[in-house]
Design a protein around this motif. Sequence first.
Motif, mmCIF file in Angstrom:
data_model
loop_
_atom_site.group_PDB
_atom_site.id
_atom_site.type_symbol
_atom_site.label_atom_id
_atom_site.label_comp_id
_atom_site.label_asym_id
_atom_site.label_seq_id
_atom_site.Cartn_x
_atom_site.Cartn_y
_atom_site.Cartn_z
ATOM 1 N N GLU A 18 0.848 -1.193 0.000
ATOM 2 C CA GLU A 18 0.000 0.000 0.000
ATOM 3 C C GLU A 18 0.879 1.237 0.000
ATOM 4 O O GLU A 18 1.853 1.328 0.730
ATOM 5 N N LEU A 19 0.520 2.193 -0.825
ATOM 6 C CA LEU A 19 1.167 3.499 -0.850
ATOM 7 C C LEU A 19 0.126 4.527 -0.462
ATOM 8 O O LEU A 19 -0.977 4.552 -1.018
ATOM 9 N N ALA A 20 0.458 5.371 0.516
ATOM 10 C CA ALA A 20 -0.501 6.370 0.991
ATOM 11 C C ALA A 20 0.157 7.737 1.058
ATOM 12 O O ALA A 20 1.322 7.867 1.445
ATOM 13 N N VAL A 21 -0.615 8.743 0.683
ATOM 14 C CA VAL A 21 -0.182 10.136 0.801
ATOM 15 C C VAL A 21 -1.272 10.880 1.570
ATOM 16 O O VAL A 21 -2.443 10.862 1.173
ATOM 17 N N THR A 22 -0.883 11.522 2.666
ATOM 18 C CA THR A 22 -1.834 12.287 3.470
ATOM 19 C C THR A 22 -1.446 13.753 3.464
ATOM 20 O O THR A 22 -0.291 14.103 3.738
ATOM 21 N N PHE A 23 -2.411 14.594 3.137
ATOM 22 C CA PHE A 23 -2.232 16.039 3.161
ATOM 23 C C PHE A 23 -2.893 16.541 4.435
ATOM 24 O O PHE A 23 -4.113 16.460 4.591
ATOM 25 N N PHE A 24 -2.070 17.044 5.353
ATOM 26 C CA PHE A 24 -2.584 17.398 6.671
ATOM 27 C C PHE A 24 -3.329 18.728 6.646
ATOM 28 O O PHE A 24 -2.995 19.645 5.888
ATOM 29 N N ASP A 25 -4.318 18.807 7.493
ATOM 30 C CA ASP A 25 -5.109 20.027 7.677
ATOM 31 C C ASP A 25 -4.430 20.856 8.767
ATOM 32 O O ASP A 25 -4.730 20.708 9.946
ATOM 33 N N ILE A 26 -3.489 21.714 8.359
ATOM 34 C CA ILE A 26 -2.680 22.445 9.349
ATOM 35 C C ILE A 26 -2.760 23.959 9.119
ATOM 36 O O ILE A 26 -1.836 24.689 9.473
ATOM 37 N N GLY A 27 -3.861 24.440 8.545
ATOM 38 C CA GLY A 27 -4.010 25.872 8.331
ATOM 39 C C GLY A 27 -3.379 26.332 7.037
ATOM 40 O O GLY A 27 -3.245 25.560 6.087
ATOM 41 N N GLN A 28 -2.963 27.614 7.013
ATOM 42 C CA GLN A 28 -2.416 28.202 5.799
ATOM 43 C C GLN A 28 -0.949 27.804 5.652
ATOM 44 O O GLN A 28 -0.033 28.507 6.064
ATOM 45 N N GLY A 29 -0.755 26.641 5.077
ATOM 46 C CA GLY A 29 0.586 26.110 4.894
ATOM 47 C C GLY A 29 0.507 24.737 4.264
ATOM 48 O O GLY A 29 -0.575 24.257 3.935
ATOM 49 N N ASP A 30 1.669 24.103 4.105
ATOM 50 C CA ASP A 30 1.754 22.791 3.473
ATOM 51 C C ASP A 30 2.371 21.781 4.416
ATOM 52 O O ASP A 30 3.350 22.092 5.116
ATOM 53 N N SER A 31 1.836 20.573 4.420
ATOM 54 C CA SER A 31 2.487 19.441 5.058
ATOM 55 C C SER A 31 1.839 18.164 4.548
ATOM 56 O O SER A 31 0.617 18.017 4.612
ATOM 57 N N ALA A 32 2.664 17.263 4.017
ATOM 58 C CA ALA A 32 2.154 16.005 3.469
ATOM 59 C C ALA A 32 3.038 14.860 3.927
ATOM 60 O O ALA A 32 4.265 15.006 4.052
ATOM 61 N N LEU A 33 2.424 13.719 4.167
ATOM 62 C CA LEU A 33 3.131 12.521 4.608
ATOM 63 C C LEU A 33 2.977 11.425 3.566
ATOM 64 O O LEU A 33 1.863 11.086 3.173
ATOM 65 N N ILE A 34 4.106 10.865 3.148
ATOM 66 C CA ILE A 34 4.113 9.691 2.278
ATOM 67 C C ILE A 34 4.464 8.480 3.129
ATOM 68 O O ILE A 34 5.442 8.518 3.887
ATOM 69 N N VAL A 35 3.675 7.420 3.030
ATOM 70 C CA VAL A 35 4.014 6.141 3.661
ATOM 71 C C VAL A 35 4.148 5.120 2.541
ATOM 72 O O VAL A 35 3.189 4.848 1.808
ATOM 73 N N SER A 36 5.346 4.584 2.390
ATOM 74 C CA SER A 36 5.642 3.688 1.273
ATOM 75 C C SER A 36 5.126 2.281 1.543
ATOM 76 O O SER A 36 4.738 1.944 2.674
ATOM 77 N N PRO A 37 5.137 1.410 0.524
ATOM 78 C CA PRO A 37 4.677 0.030 0.723
ATOM 79 C C PRO A 37 5.491 -0.736 1.766
ATOM 80 O O PRO A 37 4.999 -1.719 2.330
ATOM 81 N N THR A 38 6.724 -0.312 2.033
ATOM 82 C CA THR A 38 7.534 -0.984 3.057
ATOM 83 C C THR A 38 7.515 -0.218 4.381
ATOM 84 O O THR A 38 8.268 -0.538 5.298
ATOM 85 N N GLY A 39 6.676 0.811 4.480
ATOM 86 C CA GLY A 39 6.510 1.510 5.736
ATOM 87 C C GLY A 39 7.432 2.689 5.963
ATOM 88 O O GLY A 39 7.437 3.270 7.046
ATOM 89 N N LYS A 40 8.216 3.065 4.967
ATOM 90 C CA LYS A 40 9.065 4.244 5.122
ATOM 91 C C LYS A 40 8.210 5.505 5.069
ATOM 92 O O LYS A 40 7.240 5.581 4.317
ATOM 93 N N ARG A 41 8.608 6.479 5.875
ATOM 94 C CA ARG A 41 7.794 7.675 6.050
ATOM 95 C C ARG A 41 8.579 8.909 5.637
ATOM 96 O O ARG A 41 9.674 9.154 6.156
ATOM 97 N N VAL A 42 7.984 9.676 4.737
ATOM 98 C CA VAL A 42 8.584 10.914 4.247
ATOM 99 C C VAL A 42 7.616 12.049 4.550
ATOM 100 O O VAL A 42 6.451 12.010 4.134
ATOM 101 N N LEU A 43 8.096 13.056 5.269
ATOM 102 C CA LEU A 43 7.289 14.237 5.568
ATOM 103 C C LEU A 43 7.765 15.384 4.686
ATOM 104 O O LEU A 43 8.935 15.762 4.749
#
Length: 282
Positions: A18-43
């Motif tokens: 599974e590959l997931a990308v989450t775009f966080f609700d953090i106000g006027q700005g950017d922040s996204a989290l990628i979780v790779s199929p092997t569980g690696k996390r990129v912010l």
Amino acid sequence: MALLALTIAPPPSARAAELAVTFFDIGQGDSALIVSPTGKRVLIDGGPPEAGERLLAALAAHRVELIDLVILTHPHADHLGGLKKVVGALPVRMFLDSGYSSTSPMYAGLLSVLSARGVAVKQAAAGRQIDLGGGALLTLLGPPAPWLTNTRSDVNANSVVARLTWQSRTALFTGDSEPETERWLLSERGAGALRAELLKVAHHGGRFSSTAAFLQAVAPRIAVISVGAGNDYGHPTPEALTRLAAIGARVLRTDLSGEVTVRSRDGQPWTVQPARSGSSAQ
């Protein structure tokens, strides 16, 4: 083309294939989290300064206890502000940014915390590939080299731009790219290298970015705008929304939908889960 591998064991809770990308609700700005199929996390980015605690809570809700890579697309407060709290609270293996010069005290404070925590700090370079495991690959398309100058905002124009690929799934992260960035990408990379089903819309849906030529090359099916409710900038602008509508993209906004997660299981088409609708759709 250099390959940067994040060689760690995936956490036991990682979901297979599974590959997931989450775009966080953090106000006027950017922040996204990628979780790779092997569980690696990129912010990618950390939102504005006031978002630090909110971002930590969101990461905890996603059971993130370690971040393999933090990417700061550019050193503006609405992208770097929340990262100091994140880096201070969670183990981070590597930090990557554009390397564009900044005299911001907030940026200097973040670098100080990174140093104190022993986090490896690297400069992004167009063409570098980051292996996220399980066949997922993050390719850096920018920052431009040499630096773009005499733009509306040279800091924005020299953002890190990254394209995520896994099986047939694609996503593009644009930072706060300016029109000059988009023209440079089209010229240097070509339309084929930009094409992506999922697009993180540049500059919170500002009217100058997301030019028609760039959107035609990317051809996104899903476009996510990270933006704060009632912000002072009028984001997203009617001009950007009109151009996104013209290419037939489904637009989701964090000010209206809250946190947005886009995922693919076993390489199947992306499914979209906005927090406030309570429903999934393709």
